[in-house]
Design a protein around this motif. Structure first.
Motif, PDB file in Angstrom:
ATOM      1  N   UNK A 137      12.264 -30.113  60.443  1.00 37.02           N
ATOM      2  CA  UNK A 137      11.693 -30.245  61.789  1.00 37.02           C
ATOM      3  C   UNK A 137      10.870 -31.534  61.863  1.00 37.02           C
ATOM      4  N   UNK A 138      11.007 -32.226  62.961  1.00 37.38           N
ATOM      5  CA  UNK A 138      10.103 -33.337  63.227  1.00 37.38           C
ATOM      6  C   UNK A 138       8.747 -32.748  63.611  1.00 37.38           C
ATOM      7  N   UNK A 139       7.667 -33.419  63.233  1.00 41.29           N
ATOM      8  CA  UNK A 139       6.349 -32.919  63.604  1.00 41.29           C
ATOM      9  C   UNK A 139       6.239 -32.895  65.128  1.00 41.29           C
ATOM     10  N   UNK A 140       5.872 -31.722  65.658  1.00 40.85           N
ATOM     11  CA  UNK A 140       5.838 -31.535  67.106  1.00 40.85           C
ATOM     12  C   UNK A 140       4.754 -30.500  67.425  1.00 40.85           C
ATOM     13  N   UNK A 141       3.564 -30.984  67.745  1.00 42.83           N
ATOM     14  CA  UNK A 141       2.443 -30.087  68.022  1.00 42.83           C
ATOM     15  C   UNK A 141       2.678 -29.215  69.254  1.00 42.83           C
ATOM     16  N   UNK A 142       3.364 -29.750  70.255  1.00 47.67           N
ATOM     17  CA  UNK A 142       3.630 -28.963  71.467  1.00 47.67           C
ATOM     18  C   UNK A 142       4.545 -27.782  71.142  1.00 47.67           C
ATOM     19  N   UNK A 143       5.567 -28.011  70.330  1.00 47.41           N
ATOM     20  CA  UNK A 143       6.480 -26.921  69.952  1.00 47.41           C
ATOM     21  C   UNK A 143       5.746 -25.873  69.126  1.00 47.41           C
ATOM     22  N   UNK A 144       4.884 -26.319  68.207  1.00 44.47           N
ATOM     23  CA  UNK A 144       4.151 -25.342  67.396  1.00 44.47           C
ATOM     24  C   UNK A 144       3.200 -24.532  68.266  1.00 44.47           C
ATOM     25  N   UNK A 145       2.519 -25.178  69.200  1.00 37.77           N
ATOM     26  CA  UNK A 145       1.599 -24.451  70.086  1.00 37.77           C
ATOM     27  C   UNK A 145       2.350 -23.420  70.918  1.00 37.77           C
ATOM     28  N   UNK A 146       3.519 -23.788  71.420  1.00 39.43           N
ATOM     29  CA  UNK A 146       4.306 -22.853  72.232  1.00 39.43           C
ATOM     30  C   UNK A 146       4.741 -21.642  71.410  1.00 39.43           C
ATOM     31  N   UNK A 147       5.194 -21.874  70.194  1.00 41.38           N
ATOM     32  CA  UNK A 147       5.620 -20.766  69.343  1.00 41.38           C
ATOM     33  C   UNK A 147       4.442 -19.874  68.958  1.00 41.38           C
ATOM     34  N   UNK A 148       3.309 -20.499  68.613  1.00 39.91           N
ATOM     35  CA  UNK A 148       2.136 -19.694  68.296  1.00 39.91           C
ATOM     36  C   UNK A 148       1.674 -18.891  69.501  1.00 39.91           C
ATOM     37  N   UNK A 149       1.768 -19.459  70.703  1.00 35.99           N
ATOM     38  CA  UNK A 149       1.387 -18.713  71.914  1.00 35.99           C
ATOM     39  C   UNK A 149       2.285 -17.501  72.090  1.00 35.99           C
ATOM     40  N   UNK A 150       3.595 -17.688  71.912  1.00 38.77           N
ATOM     41  CA  UNK A 150       4.538 -16.577  72.061  1.00 38.77           C
ATOM     42  C   UNK A 150       4.219 -15.456  71.074  1.00 38.77           C
ATOM     43  N   UNK A 151       3.955 -15.823  69.829  1.00 35.43           N
ATOM     44  CA  UNK A 151       3.639 -14.813  68.814  1.00 35.43           C
ATOM     45  C   UNK A 151       2.271 -14.189  69.067  1.00 35.43           C
ATOM     46  N   UNK A 152       1.316 -15.002  69.506  1.00 30.46           N
ATOM     47  CA  UNK A 152      -0.026 -14.489  69.790  1.00 30.46           C
ATOM     48  C   UNK A 152       0.014 -13.451  70.902  1.00 30.46           C
ATOM     49  N   UNK A 153       0.843 -13.678  71.904  1.00 30.61           N
ATOM     50  CA  UNK A 153       0.967 -12.718  73.011  1.00 30.61           C
ATOM     51  C   UNK A 153       1.510 -11.376  72.539  1.00 30.61           C
ATOM     52  N   UNK A 154       2.168 -11.359  71.392  1.00 27.97           N
ATOM     53  CA  UNK A 154       2.687 -10.116  70.813  1.00 27.97           C
ATOM     54  C   UNK A 154       1.696  -9.499  69.831  1.00 27.97           C
ATOM     55  N   UNK A 155       0.535 -10.146  69.663  1.00 30.00           N
ATOM     56  CA  UNK A 155      -0.508  -9.591  68.806  1.00 30.00           C
ATOM     57  C   UNK A 155      -0.467 -10.057  67.362  1.00 30.00           C
ATOM     58  N   UNK A 156       0.302 -11.078  67.044  1.00 31.09           N
ATOM     59  CA  UNK A 156       0.384 -11.574  65.668  1.00 31.09           C
ATOM     60  C   UNK A 156      -0.909 -12.322  65.348  1.00 31.09           C
ATOM     61  N   UNK A 157      -1.661 -11.820  64.357  1.00 35.65           N
ATOM     62  CA  UNK A 157      -3.018 -12.312  64.103  1.00 35.65           C
ATOM     63  C   UNK A 157      -3.076 -13.776  63.698  1.00 35.65           C
ATOM     64  N   UNK A 158      -2.224 -14.193  62.776  1.00 33.51           N
ATOM     65  CA  UNK A 158      -2.241 -15.595  62.359  1.00 33.51           C
ATOM     66  C   UNK A 158      -1.945 -16.506  63.546  1.00 33.51           C
ATOM     67  N   UNK A 159      -1.007 -16.088  64.374  1.00 30.75           N
ATOM     68  CA  UNK A 159      -0.650 -16.883  65.552  1.00 30.75           C
ATOM     69  C   UNK A 159      -1.813 -16.950  66.537  1.00 30.75           C
ATOM     70  N   UNK A 160      -2.547 -15.856  66.696  1.00 30.64           N
ATOM     71  CA  UNK A 160      -3.703 -15.872  67.591  1.00 30.64           C
ATOM     72  C   UNK A 160      -4.726 -16.891  67.108  1.00 30.64           C
ATOM     73  N   UNK A 161      -4.952 -16.922  65.800  1.00 29.11           N
ATOM     74  CA  UNK A 161      -5.900 -17.867  65.241  1.00 29.11           C
ATOM     75  C   UNK A 161      -5.392 -19.306  65.391  1.00 29.11           C
ATOM     76  N   UNK A 162      -4.125 -19.528  65.069  1.00 29.62           N
ATOM     77  CA  UNK A 162      -3.559 -20.881  65.161  1.00 29.62           C
ATOM     78  C   UNK A 162      -3.491 -21.370  66.603  1.00 29.62           C
TER      79      UNK A 162
END
Length: 103
Positions: free
Chosen positions: A51-76
């Motif tokens: 993967x090319x470094x892409x902060x926007x893509x990582x933020x979007x994925x962490x948001x999706x996981x955070x909305x499902x209650x994934x703790x690490x994703x909520x923190x990230x």
């Protein structure tokens, strides 16, 4: 699928193949697996596993996981909100995410 990706990523029980891990995480993330979304977010954040470094893509994925209650994703995702990496800075949203992760 997420666990198989981890095995491929680390070379546990199989030959290490980080790009295969990314493909598995991507497929699982597309199916809504929050652990895979978190792992794939790290790939984008760090620019690893093909993967090319892409902060926007990582933020979007962490948001999706955070909305499902994934703790690490909520923190990230909270970190992204706090620093503005990949998204607009929003300290109030960061605090909300940190509180969710702490509960």
């Amino acid at each position: 699928m997420h666990n198989l990706a981890r095995c491929n990523n680390d070379g546990n029980g199989c030959t290490q193949d980080q790009e295969a891990a990314r493909r598995l995480w991507s497929k699982a993330a597309d199916l809504g697996d929050e652990m895979a979304q978190t792992s794939l977010a790290w790939c984008y954040y760090l620019g690893t596993n093909g993967c090319a470094q892409d902060y926007a893509a990582s933020a979007q994925l962490w948001r999706q996981a955070a909305e499902k209650g994934e703790l690490e994703a909520q923190d990230c995702y909270g970190d992204c909100c706090f620093t503005g990496e990949g998204i607009a800075q929003d300290v109030a949203a960061a605090v909300r995410q940190f509180r969710l992760a702490a509960d």
